[in-house]
Design a protein around this motif. Structure first.
Motif, PDB file in Angstrom:
ATOM      1  N   VAL A  12       0.837  -1.198   0.000  1.00  0.00           N
ATOM      2  CA  VAL A  12       0.000   0.000   0.000  1.00  0.00           C
ATOM      3  C   VAL A  12       0.873   1.251   0.000  1.00  0.00           C
ATOM      4  O   VAL A  12       0.618   2.209  -0.750  1.00  0.00           O
ATOM      5  N   ILE A  13       1.924   1.233   0.807  1.00  0.00           N
ATOM      6  CA  ILE A  13       2.833   2.382   0.858  1.00  0.00           C
ATOM      7  C   ILE A  13       3.508   2.585  -0.490  1.00  0.00           C
ATOM      8  O   ILE A  13       3.645   3.715  -0.972  1.00  0.00           O
ATOM      9  N   MET A  14       3.914   1.487  -1.135  1.00  0.00           N
ATOM     10  CA  MET A  14       4.510   1.584  -2.468  1.00  0.00           C
ATOM     11  C   MET A  14       3.534   2.222  -3.445  1.00  0.00           C
ATOM     12  O   MET A  14       3.928   3.057  -4.267  1.00  0.00           O
ATOM     13  N   SER A  15       2.290   1.809  -3.372  1.00  0.00           N
ATOM     14  CA  SER A  15       1.285   2.368  -4.277  1.00  0.00           C
ATOM     15  C   SER A  15       1.165   3.871  -4.091  1.00  0.00           C
ATOM     16  O   SER A  15       1.175   4.638  -5.058  1.00  0.00           O
ATOM     17  N   ILE A  16       1.058   4.287  -2.839  1.00  0.00           N
ATOM     18  CA  ILE A  16       0.835   5.702  -2.547  1.00  0.00           C
ATOM     19  C   ILE A  16       2.059   6.549  -2.882  1.00  0.00           C
ATOM     20  O   ILE A  16       1.935   7.624  -3.471  1.00  0.00           O
ATOM     21  N   LEU A  17       3.232   6.068  -2.520  1.00  0.00           N
ATOM     22  CA  LEU A  17       4.437   6.882  -2.678  1.00  0.00           C
ATOM     23  C   LEU A  17       5.087   6.782  -4.061  1.00  0.00           C
ATOM     24  O   LEU A  17       5.742   7.735  -4.499  1.00  0.00           O
ATOM     25  N   LEU A  18       4.929   5.647  -4.732  1.00  0.00           N
ATOM     26  CA  LEU A  18       5.640   5.442  -5.989  1.00  0.00           C
ATOM     27  C   LEU A  18       4.736   5.458  -7.216  1.00  0.00           C
ATOM     28  O   LEU A  18       5.058   6.089  -8.219  1.00  0.00           O
ATOM     29  N   LEU A  19       3.624   4.756  -7.148  1.00  0.00           N
ATOM     30  CA  LEU A  19       2.794   4.589  -8.345  1.00  0.00           C
ATOM     31  C   LEU A  19       1.799   5.729  -8.558  1.00  0.00           C
ATOM     32  O   LEU A  19       1.626   6.199  -9.687  1.00  0.00           O
ATOM     33  N   VAL A  20       1.154   6.173  -7.497  1.00  0.00           N
ATOM     34  CA  VAL A  20       0.141   7.220  -7.641  1.00  0.00           C
ATOM     35  C   VAL A  20       0.717   8.517  -8.212  1.00  0.00           C
ATOM     36  O   VAL A  20       0.095   9.110  -9.108  1.00  0.00           O
ATOM     37  N   PRO A  21       1.889   8.974  -7.761  1.00  0.00           N
ATOM     38  CA  PRO A  21       2.420  10.209  -8.370  1.00  0.00           C
ATOM     39  C   PRO A  21       2.661  10.091  -9.879  1.00  0.00           C
ATOM     40  O   PRO A  21       2.376  11.031 -10.627  1.00  0.00           O
ATOM     41  N   ILE A  22       3.141   8.946 -10.320  1.00  0.00           N
ATOM     42  CA  ILE A  22       3.348   8.752 -11.767  1.00  0.00           C
ATOM     43  C   ILE A  22       2.002   8.726 -12.477  1.00  0.00           C
ATOM     44  O   ILE A  22       1.842   9.324 -13.543  1.00  0.00           O
ATOM     45  N   ASN A  23       1.012   8.057 -11.886  1.00  0.00           N
ATOM     46  CA  ASN A  23      -0.322   8.028 -12.482  1.00  0.00           C
ATOM     47  C   ASN A  23      -0.897   9.435 -12.605  1.00  0.00           C
ATOM     48  O   ASN A  23      -1.479   9.791 -13.633  1.00  0.00           O
ATOM     49  N   ASN A  24      -0.746  10.225 -11.546  1.00  0.00           N
ATOM     50  CA  ASN A  24      -1.297  11.578 -11.564  1.00  0.00           C
ATOM     51  C   ASN A  24      -0.644  12.440 -12.632  1.00  0.00           C
ATOM     52  O   ASN A  24      -1.321  13.238 -13.291  1.00  0.00           O
ATOM     53  N   ARG A  25       0.670  12.308 -12.796  1.00  0.00           N
ATOM     54  CA  ARG A  25       1.340  13.058 -13.864  1.00  0.00           C
ATOM     55  C   ARG A  25       0.857  12.583 -15.228  1.00  0.00           C
ATOM     56  O   ARG A  25       0.580  13.377 -16.110  1.00  0.00           O
ATOM     57  N   GLY A  26       0.751  11.267 -15.396  1.00  0.00           N
ATOM     58  CA  GLY A  26       0.353  10.707 -16.688  1.00  0.00           C
ATOM     59  C   GLY A  26      -1.047  11.090 -17.109  1.00  0.00           C
ATOM     60  O   GLY A  26      -1.336  11.207 -18.302  1.00  0.00           O
ATOM     61  N   LYS A  27      -1.936  11.307 -16.138  1.00  0.00           N
ATOM     62  CA  LYS A  27      -3.313  11.691 -16.473  1.00  0.00           C
ATOM     63  C   LYS A  27      -3.391  13.043 -17.161  1.00  0.00           C
ATOM     64  O   LYS A  27      -4.347  13.309 -17.880  1.00  0.00           O
ATOM     65  N   THR A  28      -2.411  13.889 -16.931  1.00  0.00           N
ATOM     66  CA  THR A  28      -2.464  15.231 -17.504  1.00  0.00           C
ATOM     67  C   THR A  28      -1.790  15.316 -18.872  1.00  0.00           C
ATOM     68  O   THR A  28      -1.877  16.350 -19.526  1.00  0.00           O
ATOM     69  N   PRO A  31      -0.649  14.030 -26.279  1.00  0.00           N
ATOM     70  CA  PRO A  31       0.479  13.895 -27.219  1.00  0.00           C
ATOM     71  C   PRO A  31       1.239  15.202 -27.422  1.00  0.00           C
ATOM     72  O   PRO A  31       2.426  15.190 -27.739  1.00  0.00           O
ATOM     73  N   GLU A  32       0.576  16.328 -27.210  1.00  0.00           N
ATOM     74  CA  GLU A  32       1.228  17.619 -27.423  1.00  0.00           C
ATOM     75  C   GLU A  32       2.072  18.076 -26.230  1.00  0.00           C
ATOM     76  O   GLU A  32       3.043  18.808 -26.407  1.00  0.00           O
ATOM     77  N   ASN A  33       1.708  17.675 -25.001  1.00  0.00           N
ATOM     78  CA  ASN A  33       2.403  18.234 -23.839  1.00  0.00           C
ATOM     79  C   ASN A  33       3.153  17.205 -22.997  1.00  0.00           C
ATOM     80  O   ASN A  33       3.675  17.554 -21.947  1.00  0.00           O
ATOM     81  N   ARG A  34       3.214  15.965 -23.426  1.00  0.00           N
ATOM     82  CA  ARG A  34       3.903  14.970 -22.601  1.00  0.00           C
ATOM     83  C   ARG A  34       5.412  15.245 -22.604  1.00  0.00           C
ATOM     84  O   ARG A  34       5.971  15.727 -23.595  1.00  0.00           O
ATOM     85  N   GLN A  41       9.300   7.183 -17.705  1.00  0.00           N
ATOM     86  CA  GLN A  41       8.416   7.252 -16.548  1.00  0.00           C
ATOM     87  C   GLN A  41       7.422   6.089 -16.546  1.00  0.00           C
ATOM     88  O   GLN A  41       7.145   5.505 -15.489  1.00  0.00           O
ATOM     89  N   MET A  42       6.923   5.730 -17.690  1.00  0.00           N
ATOM     90  CA  MET A  42       6.007   4.589 -17.775  1.00  0.00           C
ATOM     91  C   MET A  42       6.742   3.277 -17.478  1.00  0.00           C
ATOM     92  O   MET A  42       6.189   2.390 -16.820  1.00  0.00           O
ATOM     93  N   ASN A  43       7.975   3.161 -17.940  1.00  0.00           N
ATOM     94  CA  ASN A  43       8.770   1.964 -17.629  1.00  0.00           C
ATOM     95  C   ASN A  43       9.051   1.876 -16.131  1.00  0.00           C
ATOM     96  O   ASN A  43       9.032   0.783 -15.553  1.00  0.00           O
ATOM     97  N   ARG A  44       9.318   3.021 -15.500  1.00  0.00           N
ATOM     98  CA  ARG A  44       9.523   3.040 -14.054  1.00  0.00           C
ATOM     99  C   ARG A  44       8.255   2.593 -13.345  1.00  0.00           C
ATOM    100  O   ARG A  44       8.304   1.813 -12.395  1.00  0.00           O
ATOM    101  N   TRP A  45       7.084   3.065 -13.814  1.00  0.00           N
ATOM    102  CA  TRP A  45       5.815   2.650 -13.216  1.00  0.00           C
ATOM    103  C   TRP A  45       5.662   1.134 -13.335  1.00  0.00           C
ATOM    104  O   TRP A  45       5.276   0.471 -12.372  1.00  0.00           O
ATOM    105  N   ASN A  46       5.980   0.588 -14.514  1.00  0.00           N
ATOM    106  CA  ASN A  46       5.872  -0.859 -14.710  1.00  0.00           C
ATOM    107  C   ASN A  46       6.776  -1.625 -13.755  1.00  0.00           C
ATOM    108  O   ASN A  46       6.368  -2.639 -13.175  1.00  0.00           O
TER     109      ASN A  46
END
Length: 68
Positions: A12-28, A31-34, A41-46
């Motif tokens: 759970v801690i890994m999810s909150i500290l490592l995965l959620v921040p990457i997910n939140n960035r990726g949601k925004t 193709p024009e602003n990534r 970053q996606m490979n790190r998430w994987n």
């Protein structure tokens, strides 16, 4: 059982500290602003996801062993 519970807490801690921040960035991203390193970053998430899944599997294996 204590180690299994600790591993589940770690997942759970890994999810909150490592995965959620990457997910939140990726949601925004569009193709024009990534960012240029979006694939990295996606490979790190994987990688974090695979480690988290391994931790969860270990926790449930320990829980199953404790209940037998």
């Amino acid at each position: 059982m204590v180690i299994a519970a600790a591993l589940l807490i770690v997942s759970v801690i890994m999810s909150i500290l490592l995965l959620v921040p990457i997910n939140n960035r990726g949601k925004t991203w569009t193709p024009e602003n990534r960012p240029e390193d979006w694939k990295e970053q996606m490979n790190r998430w994987n990688r974090f996801h695979y480690v988290r899944v391994a931790v969860i599997i270990a926790a449930f294996a320990l829980l199953a062993a404790a209940l037998v």
